[in-house]
Design a protein around this motif. Structure first.
Motif, PDB file in Angstrom:
ATOM      1  N   GLU A 115       4.845  -0.222  -0.911  1.00 41.28           N
ATOM      2  CA  GLU A 115       5.257  -0.552  -2.281  1.00 41.28           C
ATOM      3  C   GLU A 115       4.770   0.531  -3.229  1.00 41.28           C
ATOM      4  N   ASP A 116       5.668   0.959  -4.096  1.00 42.61           N
ATOM      5  CA  ASP A 116       5.318   1.966  -5.092  1.00 42.61           C
ATOM      6  C   ASP A 116       5.746   1.451  -6.461  1.00 42.61           C
ATOM      7  N   GLU A 117       4.783   1.196  -7.317  1.00 47.01           N
ATOM      8  CA  GLU A 117       5.042   0.694  -8.673  1.00 47.01           C
ATOM      9  C   GLU A 117       5.988  -0.499  -8.670  1.00 47.01           C
ATOM     10  N   GLY A 118       5.714  -1.455  -7.767  1.00 44.73           N
ATOM     11  CA  GLY A 118       6.487  -2.694  -7.702  1.00 44.73           C
ATOM     12  C   GLY A 118       7.785  -2.609  -6.925  1.00 44.73           C
ATOM     13  N   VAL A 119       8.098  -1.446  -6.359  1.00 46.48           N
ATOM     14  CA  VAL A 119       9.349  -1.260  -5.617  1.00 46.48           C
ATOM     15  C   VAL A 119       9.031  -1.115  -4.129  1.00 46.48           C
ATOM     16  N   ILE A 120       9.735  -1.873  -3.282  1.00 49.20           N
ATOM     17  CA  ILE A 120       9.585  -1.739  -1.838  1.00 49.20           C
ATOM     18  C   ILE A 120      10.320  -0.471  -1.415  1.00 49.20           C
ATOM     19  N   ILE A 121       9.573   0.465  -0.843  1.00 47.95           N
ATOM     20  CA  ILE A 121      10.159   1.754  -0.453  1.00 47.95           C
ATOM     21  C   ILE A 121      10.166   1.946   1.061  1.00 47.95           C
ATOM     22  N   GLY A 122       9.581   1.003   1.772  1.00 49.99           N
ATOM     23  CA  GLY A 122       9.566   1.056   3.225  1.00 49.99           C
ATOM     24  C   GLY A 122       9.014  -0.237   3.779  1.00 49.99           C
ATOM     25  N   PHE A 123       9.244  -0.448   5.068  1.00 51.63           N
ATOM     26  CA  PHE A 123       8.690  -1.631   5.712  1.00 51.63           C
ATOM     27  C   PHE A 123       8.545  -1.376   7.201  1.00 51.63           C
ATOM     28  N   MET A 124       7.787  -2.265   7.828  1.00 49.67           N
ATOM     29  CA  MET A 124       7.598  -2.213   9.273  1.00 49.67           C
ATOM     30  C   MET A 124       7.353  -3.627   9.766  1.00 49.67           C
ATOM     31  N   ALA A 125       7.947  -3.970  10.904  1.00 46.11           N
ATOM     32  CA  ALA A 125       7.719  -5.271  11.535  1.00 46.11           C
ATOM     33  C   ALA A 125       7.043  -5.039  12.876  1.00 46.11           C
TER      34      ALA A 125
ATOM     35  N   LEU B  84       2.513   3.343  10.280  1.00 52.69           N
ATOM     36  CA  LEU B  84       2.044   3.360  11.669  1.00 52.69           C
ATOM     37  C   LEU B  84       0.536   3.109  11.752  1.00 52.69           C
ATOM     38  N   ALA B  85      -0.208   3.656  10.816  1.00 53.39           N
ATOM     39  CA  ALA B  85      -1.661   3.424  10.792  1.00 53.39           C
ATOM     40  C   ALA B  85      -1.953   1.940  10.573  1.00 53.39           C
ATOM     41  N   GLU B  86      -1.134   1.286   9.758  1.00 58.46           N
ATOM     42  CA  GLU B  86      -1.306  -0.154   9.538  1.00 58.46           C
ATOM     43  C   GLU B  86      -1.007  -0.935  10.815  1.00 58.46           C
ATOM     44  N   ALA B  87      -0.006  -0.489  11.569  1.00 53.32           N
ATOM     45  CA  ALA B  87       0.291  -1.138  12.856  1.00 53.32           C
ATOM     46  C   ALA B  87      -0.898  -1.004  13.803  1.00 53.32           C
ATOM     47  N   GLU B  88      -1.514   0.169  13.807  1.00 51.75           N
ATOM     48  CA  GLU B  88      -2.702   0.374  14.648  1.00 51.75           C
ATOM     49  C   GLU B  88      -3.834  -0.560  14.236  1.00 51.75           C
ATOM     50  N   ARG B  89      -4.075  -0.671  12.926  1.00 51.85           N
ATOM     51  CA  ARG B  89      -5.137  -1.564  12.444  1.00 51.85           C
ATOM     52  C   ARG B  89      -4.859  -3.005  12.854  1.00 51.85           C
ATOM     53  N   PHE B  90      -3.613  -3.427  12.696  1.00 55.54           N
ATOM     54  CA  PHE B  90      -3.223  -4.787  13.069  1.00 55.54           C
ATOM     55  C   PHE B  90      -3.442  -5.013  14.567  1.00 55.54           C
ATOM     56  N   ALA B  91      -3.000  -4.079  15.389  1.00 52.34           N
ATOM     57  CA  ALA B  91      -3.162  -4.220  16.839  1.00 52.34           C
ATOM     58  C   ALA B  91      -4.637  -4.303  17.228  1.00 52.34           C
ATOM     59  N   ILE B  92      -5.447  -3.434  16.671  1.00 51.25           N
ATOM     60  CA  ILE B  92      -6.880  -3.434  16.974  1.00 51.25           C
ATOM     61  C   ILE B  92      -7.515  -4.748  16.520  1.00 51.25           C
ATOM     62  N   LYS B  93      -7.125  -5.222  15.350  1.00 49.02           N
ATOM     63  CA  LYS B  93      -7.682  -6.466  14.808  1.00 49.02           C
ATOM     64  C   LYS B  93      -7.440  -7.655  15.740  1.00 49.02           C
TER      65      LYS B  93
ATOM     66  N   MET C 145       0.888   4.078  -4.437  1.00 57.70           N
ATOM     67  CA  MET C 145       1.608   3.498  -3.336  1.00 57.70           C
ATOM     68  C   MET C 145       0.632   2.747  -2.444  1.00 57.70           C
ATOM     69  N   ILE C 146       1.013   1.542  -2.051  1.00 54.25           N
ATOM     70  CA  ILE C 146       0.147   0.733  -1.188  1.00 54.25           C
ATOM     71  C   ILE C 146       0.946   0.209   0.012  1.00 54.25           C
ATOM     72  N   ILE C 147       0.219  -0.068   1.091  1.00 56.99           N
ATOM     73  CA  ILE C 147       0.760  -0.760   2.252  1.00 56.99           C
ATOM     74  C   ILE C 147       0.117  -2.142   2.234  1.00 56.99           C
ATOM     75  N   ARG C 148       0.948  -3.175   2.342  1.00 56.31           N
ATOM     76  CA  ARG C 148       0.428  -4.539   2.305  1.00 56.31           C
ATOM     77  C   ARG C 148       1.327  -5.439   3.135  1.00 56.31           C
ATOM     78  N   GLU C 149       0.844  -6.667   3.363  1.00 55.18           N
ATOM     79  CA  GLU C 149       1.661  -7.652   4.066  1.00 55.18           C
ATOM     80  C   GLU C 149       2.801  -8.121   3.169  1.00 55.18           C
ATOM     81  N   TYR C 150       3.882  -8.448   3.798  1.00 61.51           N
ATOM     82  CA  TYR C 150       5.088  -8.905   3.119  1.00 61.51           C
ATOM     83  C   TYR C 150       4.867 -10.260   2.434  1.00 61.51           C
ATOM     84  N   LYS C 151       5.535 -10.439   1.309  1.00 57.51           N
ATOM     85  CA  LYS C 151       5.585 -11.721   0.586  1.00 57.51           C
ATOM     86  C   LYS C 151       7.056 -12.135   0.490  1.00 57.51           C
ATOM     87  N   LEU C 152       7.304 -13.416   0.282  1.00 58.24           N
ATOM     88  CA  LEU C 152       8.678 -13.917   0.215  1.00 58.24           C
ATOM     89  C   LEU C 152       9.533 -13.160  -0.797  1.00 58.24           C
TER      90      LEU C 152
END
Length: 158
Positions: free
Chosen positions: A62-72, A110-119, A1-8
């Motif tokens: 994303e888990d094995e090519g399936v979107i299982i969650g998102f955050m904006a 949420l950890a990704e949101a923190e990284r984005f905010a700090i960045k 499972m990975i957290i990544r930026e959204y693609k179209l």
């Protein structure tokens, strides 16, 4: 499972998450919430436009090519002179599909949101949650959020 930026090509998977989130919210408060595939589609368009205007991002789980969650997340400015908070990252939406909950995915988002905010030089995250959504409230409290505002509404006609 990975957290990544959204693609179209993630749109369909994100809309599935949005629809499920809106169903949950509808069940919590049918007086103000509504849901349909058309509403979900329109909301996604609205969300993307808002993110473009406010330098925001969508992240997906994303888990094995399936979107299982998102955050904006969007970048906001507090303009009221009485607040110390002048700039913050606002999590407009966060959802994990039901069958994938309680596996740490929300915490990773949420950890990704923190990284984005700090960045981008911010030190504050903000989000809203429905007052009746006790599971979400507990989750946010366990992840370091504290209560700040309570929104109220009153139906006055009909």
């Amino acid at each position: 499972m990975i957290i990544r930026e959204y693609k179209l090509e993630d749109r369909e998977g994100i809309e599935k998450c949005i629809f499920e989130l809106q169903e949950l919210e509808l069940n919590l408060d049918s007086e103000v919430r509504q849901n349909s595939p058309e509403i979900t589609h329109s909301y996604f368009d609205y969300l993307v436009k808002n993110l473009e205007k406010k330098d925001g991002k969508i992240f997906v789980a994303e888990d094995e090519g399936v979107i299982i969650g998102f955050m904006a997340v969007i970048l906001e400015e507090g303009s009221a002179p009485y607040t110390k908070i002048k700039h913050y990252a606002y999590i407009t939406d966060i959802a994990v599909l039901t069958q994938y909950r309680n596996q740490g995915i929300g915490k990773l988002l949420l950890a990704e949101a923190e990284r984005f905010a700090i960045k981008v030089g911010l030190d504050m995250l903000y989000l809203d949650v429905m007052a009746k959504n006790n599971l979400a409230l507990d989750f946010y409290h366990k992840n370091g959020f504290r209560d700040e505002n309570i929104g109220l509404f009153k139906k006055i006609n009909g």
